[in-house]
Design a protein around this motif. Structure first.
Motif, PDB file in Angstrom:
ATOM      1  N   UNK A 128       0.849  -1.255  -0.068  1.00 52.20           N
ATOM      2  CA  UNK A 128      -0.172  -0.159  -0.119  1.00 52.20           C
ATOM      3  C   UNK A 128       0.835   1.261  -0.028  1.00 52.20           C
ATOM      4  N   UNK A 129       0.868   1.723  -1.223  1.00 57.08           N
ATOM      5  CA  UNK A 129       1.384   3.313  -1.141  1.00 57.08           C
ATOM      6  C   UNK A 129       0.448   4.519  -0.847  1.00 57.08           C
ATOM      7  N   UNK A 130       0.829   5.567  -0.786  1.00 57.32           N
ATOM      8  CA  UNK A 130       0.005   6.883  -0.404  1.00 57.32           C
ATOM      9  C   UNK A 130       0.530   7.869  -1.138  1.00 57.32           C
ATOM     10  N   UNK A 131      -0.435   8.676  -1.731  1.00 55.51           N
ATOM     11  CA  UNK A 131      -0.169   9.966  -2.374  1.00 55.51           C
ATOM     12  C   UNK A 131      -0.928  10.976  -2.031  1.00 55.51           C
ATOM     13  N   UNK A 132      -0.449  12.208  -1.818  1.00 49.39           N
ATOM     14  CA  UNK A 132      -0.910  13.576  -1.621  1.00 49.39           C
ATOM     15  C   UNK A 132      -0.389  14.487  -2.332  1.00 49.39           C
ATOM     16  N   UNK A 133      -1.077  15.697  -2.484  1.00 50.73           N
ATOM     17  CA  UNK A 133      -0.743  16.754  -3.202  1.00 50.73           C
ATOM     18  C   UNK A 133      -0.653  18.035  -2.235  1.00 50.73           C
ATOM     19  N   UNK A 134       0.585  18.681  -2.651  1.00 52.35           N
ATOM     20  CA  UNK A 134       0.815  20.239  -1.893  1.00 52.35           C
ATOM     21  C   UNK A 134      -0.320  20.971  -2.412  1.00 52.35           C
ATOM     22  N   UNK A 135      -1.393  20.782  -2.267  1.00 50.49           N
ATOM     23  CA  UNK A 135      -2.689  21.737  -2.766  1.00 50.49           C
ATOM     24  C   UNK A 135      -2.527  23.021  -2.137  1.00 50.49           C
ATOM     25  N   UNK A 136      -1.991  22.968  -0.679  1.00 51.53           N
ATOM     26  CA  UNK A 136      -1.930  24.094  -0.072  1.00 51.53           C
ATOM     27  C   UNK A 136      -0.881  25.500  -0.975  1.00 51.53           C
ATOM     28  N   UNK A 137       0.024  24.942  -1.932  1.00 46.52           N
ATOM     29  CA  UNK A 137       0.540  26.046  -2.824  1.00 46.52           C
ATOM     30  C   UNK A 137      -0.401  26.691  -3.433  1.00 46.52           C
ATOM     31  N   UNK A 138      -1.294  26.042  -4.035  1.00 46.37           N
ATOM     32  CA  UNK A 138      -2.356  27.027  -4.775  1.00 46.37           C
ATOM     33  C   UNK A 138      -3.176  27.583  -4.128  1.00 46.37           C
ATOM     34  N   UNK A 139      -3.647  27.131  -2.710  1.00 45.54           N
ATOM     35  CA  UNK A 139      -4.367  27.819  -2.063  1.00 45.54           C
ATOM     36  C   UNK A 139      -3.906  29.043  -1.315  1.00 45.54           C
ATOM     37  N   UNK A 140      -2.817  29.060  -1.102  1.00 50.36           N
ATOM     38  CA  UNK A 140      -1.895  30.385  -0.792  1.00 50.36           C
ATOM     39  C   UNK A 140      -1.897  31.316  -1.773  1.00 50.36           C
ATOM     40  N   UNK A 259      -3.169  12.898 -13.614  1.00 50.48           N
ATOM     41  CA  UNK A 259      -2.940  11.772 -14.285  1.00 50.48           C
ATOM     42  C   UNK A 259      -1.416  11.814 -14.299  1.00 50.48           C
ATOM     43  N   UNK A 260      -0.589  12.796 -14.134  1.00 52.54           N
ATOM     44  CA  UNK A 260       0.733  12.629 -14.055  1.00 52.54           C
ATOM     45  C   UNK A 260       1.472  11.762 -12.977  1.00 52.54           C
ATOM     46  N   UNK A 261       0.677  11.643 -11.939  1.00 50.75           N
ATOM     47  CA  UNK A 261       1.102  10.510 -10.841  1.00 50.75           C
ATOM     48  C   UNK A 261       0.528   9.245 -11.390  1.00 50.75           C
ATOM     49  N   UNK A 262      -0.617   8.922 -11.899  1.00 44.83           N
ATOM     50  CA  UNK A 262      -1.110   7.646 -12.297  1.00 44.83           C
ATOM     51  C   UNK A 262      -0.345   7.160 -13.336  1.00 44.83           C
ATOM     52  N   UNK A 263       0.102   7.828 -14.254  1.00 44.38           N
ATOM     53  CA  UNK A 263       1.076   7.365 -15.343  1.00 44.38           C
ATOM     54  C   UNK A 263       2.376   6.989 -14.607  1.00 44.38           C
ATOM     55  N   UNK A 264       2.738   7.659 -14.033  1.00 43.07           N
ATOM     56  CA  UNK A 264       4.200   7.195 -13.310  1.00 43.07           C
ATOM     57  C   UNK A 264       4.171   5.735 -12.385  1.00 43.07           C
ATOM     58  N   UNK A 265       2.969   5.932 -11.587  1.00 38.19           N
ATOM     59  CA  UNK A 265       2.834   4.650 -10.854  1.00 38.19           C
ATOM     60  C   UNK A 265       2.634   3.532 -11.689  1.00 38.19           C
ATOM     61  N   UNK A 266       1.667   3.617 -12.858  1.00 39.51           N
ATOM     62  CA  UNK A 266       1.546   2.450 -13.537  1.00 39.51           C
ATOM     63  C   UNK A 266       2.641   2.093 -14.405  1.00 39.51           C
ATOM     64  N   UNK A 276       5.859   0.549  -2.440  1.00 41.73           N
ATOM     65  CA  UNK A 276       5.017   1.080  -1.731  1.00 41.73           C
ATOM     66  C   UNK A 276       5.916   2.475  -1.345  1.00 41.73           C
ATOM     67  N   UNK A 277       5.254   3.776  -1.567  1.00 42.16           N
ATOM     68  CA  UNK A 277       6.008   4.950  -1.555  1.00 42.16           C
ATOM     69  C   UNK A 277       4.826   5.872  -0.656  1.00 42.16           C
ATOM     70  N   UNK A 278       5.474   7.080   0.034  1.00 41.07           N
ATOM     71  CA  UNK A 278       4.769   8.058   0.392  1.00 41.07           C
ATOM     72  C   UNK A 278       5.142   9.283  -0.325  1.00 41.07           C
ATOM     73  N   UNK A 279       4.312   9.767  -1.311  1.00 39.37           N
ATOM     74  CA  UNK A 279       4.555  10.695  -2.518  1.00 39.37           C
ATOM     75  C   UNK A 279       3.631  11.917  -1.951  1.00 39.37           C
ATOM     76  N   UNK A 280       4.398  13.016  -2.189  1.00 39.37           N
ATOM     77  CA  UNK A 280       3.601  14.398  -2.013  1.00 39.37           C
ATOM     78  C   UNK A 280       4.334  15.110  -3.145  1.00 39.37           C
ATOM     79  N   UNK A 281       3.524  15.331  -4.193  1.00 42.26           N
ATOM     80  CA  UNK A 281       3.742  16.310  -5.393  1.00 42.26           C
ATOM     81  C   UNK A 281       3.144  17.596  -5.300  1.00 42.26           C
ATOM     82  N   UNK A 282       3.664  18.559  -5.784  1.00 44.15           N
ATOM     83  CA  UNK A 282       2.952  19.978  -5.888  1.00 44.15           C
ATOM     84  C   UNK A 282       3.089  20.504  -7.272  1.00 44.15           C
ATOM     85  N   UNK A 283       3.086  21.802  -7.260  1.00 37.87           N
ATOM     86  CA  UNK A 283       3.258  22.785  -8.562  1.00 37.87           C
ATOM     87  C   UNK A 283       4.471  22.403  -9.281  1.00 37.87           C
TER      88      UNK A 283
END
Length: 359
Positions: A128-140, A259-266, A276-283
């Motif tokens: 089980x890997x997990x992925x999140x975004x640095x959505x807070x960059x855009x929110x700021x 899609x950029x993440x899904x293509x990477x992991x597939x 299994x990785x803990x991935x946090x991507x942003x802008x």
């Protein structure tokens, strides 16, 4: 518009018992399942995830077969749906909402030869890997725009559930606004739903009645932007570009390209390199994308927005750089320091400027 609950792409299910290495198998396609909490519709969180699924199909063609199930409750029902996808031959499954975390972990324990990817959570396992975004960059960034455009100095935030992801976006939006306008205060209405156009509109109206002239949402529908347009106010969309619902109201939007993440992991799976990785991507990685400021934004304000965006992309600025206080006045991040990663992803406190008590 909504689509049928289960969509099968071209190809047949993979039947080989081993998960790794996929590259060594015969020509059978890799079958991949996606679990969505909301309806796909034509905007919003689930829609953006489904665009990512379609990017996988376009990138890999007959090497993959994708299926999805939409409107899955974030409860024990999710266990059943995830388990059914495994039984149907899926060797890779993406569960795309915070509430699917525990169901994913439970089912994954029973199927060690299947790769699972969970969005927005914090629990991992060997498969089980997990992925999140640095959505807070855009929110700021959109907070910065709003701070320059408000006349009442009152913001309104339509929020779904009080989880770290949502609190992080709320606080980042507030920090961006107060960086250019320290008088801004942010009021919040929690609706306990990711997608409910009626309740989203009601919450936005309640915030307008309390003086908010700039609105933002962490929910999925266009209701908030449409209401702002009808009232001659400003708003920011979430997940998808919602400009068409408020040509004058929609100053910008905080959007995602999964899609950029899904293509990477597939690709990792197909090459036998998945882990299994803990991935946090942003802008910088292209997963968080902000809509360019619209014509209502003065040129000098738009230039400020673009300059700060460039700093974030270059790694020269982090939205959670101190000094930052919480609503009690306690210093959470000292001057010159950045909020620690573990604290950032488990954030439970409001930044100074958010008004009202936490639920």
């Amino acid at each position: 518009m909504q689509r049928r609950r289960l969509l099968l792409a071209s190809g047949i299910a993979a039947t080989a018992p081993a998960l790794w290495p996929v590259a060594a198998r015969a020509a059978a396609p890799l079958k991949i399942g996606f679990i969505y909490s909301g309806p796909i519709a034509d905007i919003g969180w689930t829609y953006q995830h489904d665009l990512g699924r379609l990017m996988v199909e376009k990138e890999f063609g007959n090497k993959v077969q994708t299926v999805y199930v939409e409107k899955v409750p974030e409860s024990a029902d999710a266990d059943r749906v995830i388990r059914q996808l495994v039984n149907d031959g899926c060797k890779m499954i993406f569960t795309t909402s915070f509430g699917f975390m525990d169901p994913t972990i439970r089912v994954a324990a029973d199927f060690p030869d299947v790769a699972f990817e969970h969005c927005s959570g914090y629990k991992t396992a060997k498969n089980v890997g997990i992925y999140q975004t640095r959505f807070y960059e855009g929110a700021y960034l959109i907070g910065l725009l709003g701070g320059k455009m408000t006349k009442t100095n009152t913001f309104g935030y339509v929020a779904p559930f009080p989880i770290p992801e949502v609190i992080r976006n709320l606080s980042a939006w507030t920090l961006g606004a107060r960086a250019v306008n320290p008088k801004v205060g942010v009021k919040v209405v929690w609706i306990n739903s990711w997608y409910d156009p009626g309740r989203e509109r009601e919450a936005a109206q309640a915030l307008i009645d309390q003086g908010a002239d700039v609105l933002y949402q962490n929910t999925d529908s266009s209701a908030v932007v449409s209401l702002a347009q009808s009232k001659g106010l400003y708003a920011f969309g979430q997940d998808s570009d919602m400009t068409r619902f408020g040509p004058k109201a929609h100053l910008s939007g905080n959007t995602l390209n999964w899609g950029v993440y899904y293509v990477h992991k597939v690709r990792q799976m197909l090459e036998g390199k998945w882990k299994s990785e803990d991935t946090k991507w942003g802008m910088k990685e292209g997963i968080v994308q902000v809509v360019p400021p619209n014509a209502e934004v003065p040129k000098d304000v738009a230039a400020l927005f673009e300059a700060k965006k460039a700093e974030i992309l270059a790694g020269k600025f982090h939205p959670f750089t101190g000094p930052i206080k919480d609503t009690t006045g306690a210093v959470r991040v000292p001057a010159g320091q950045t909020l620690a990663e573990d604290e950032l992803w488990k954030m439970k406190w409001y930044a100074d400027g958010v008004l009202g008590k936490q639920p």
